[in-house]
Enzyme design. Sequence first.
Site, mmCIF file in Angstrom:
data_model
loop_
_atom_site.group_PDB
_atom_site.id
_atom_site.type_symbol
_atom_site.label_atom_id
_atom_site.label_comp_id
_atom_site.label_asym_id
_atom_site.label_seq_id
_atom_site.Cartn_x
_atom_site.Cartn_y
_atom_site.Cartn_z
ATOM 1 N N HIS A 101 -0.199 0.862 -3.766
ATOM 2 C CA HIS A 101 0.692 -0.146 -2.223
ATOM 3 C C HIS A 101 0.427 -0.425 -1.163
ATOM 4 O O HIS A 101 -0.167 0.974 -0.736
ATOM 5 C CB HIS A 101 2.391 -0.104 -2.562
ATOM 6 C CG HIS A 101 2.411 1.538 -2.539
ATOM 7 N ND1 HIS A 101 2.034 2.550 -3.593
ATOM 8 C CD2 HIS A 101 3.166 2.712 -2.144
ATOM 9 C CE1 HIS A 101 2.402 3.746 -3.095
ATOM 10 N NE2 HIS A 101 3.234 3.518 -2.183
ATOM 11 N N HIS A 103 2.066 0.969 2.958
ATOM 12 C CA HIS A 103 2.953 0.869 3.576
ATOM 13 C C HIS A 103 2.698 -0.137 4.848
ATOM 14 O O HIS A 103 1.612 0.336 5.488
ATOM 15 C CB HIS A 103 3.050 2.176 4.223
ATOM 16 C CG HIS A 103 3.441 3.244 2.808
ATOM 17 N ND1 HIS A 103 4.756 3.990 2.742
ATOM 18 C CD2 HIS A 103 2.113 4.178 1.734
ATOM 19 C CE1 HIS A 103 4.635 4.664 1.214
ATOM 20 N NE2 HIS A 103 3.571 4.027 0.818
#
Length: 137
Positions: A101, A103
């Site tokens: 992922h 941020h």
Amino acid sequence: MKDSNCIFCKIANGEIPSTTLYEDKDFRVILDLGPATRGHALLIPKEHYKDLFDLDDETGAKVLLKAKRIASRIKTALGADGFNLVQNNGEAAGQTVFHFHMHLIPRYRDDHAGIHWKPGKTTPEEMEEVKRLIDHQ
Ligand code: AMP
Ligand code: ZN
């Protein structure tokens, strides 16, 4: 591939509800539950890749473009003064959820979010040695 034990697989594929800012066939962008700043979001691929090194090239190539577009929207909507993209790989680097992922962290003057490191010291010899090791890999 999905991993049935992975919380981000479930979130990205809509099995666990999330505050979704964006979704397409490859990605979901959600608000982080423990935000560093107001509007901190996570760009999550729907397929399971544990980190950057596991990510397939096609998805990897799309990540920055998606991040750029969503970051622009967040920055404008919330009146942010700056923006950090942060992407952790491995426990040593602070990764806690082992599904790739990115941020997306809007920054505000004096927000004290503390996303920084203390500059270390090096020498020309050390820099040459590091370069040699990387070049000869
Ligand atoms: P990292 O340390 O890079 O692996 O980041 C994991 C991030 O996921 C942290 O910022 C957490 O606050 C966030 N997080 C963990 N679980 C959830 C969840 N269920 N919904 C939204 N964000 C989450
Ligand atoms: Zn996963």
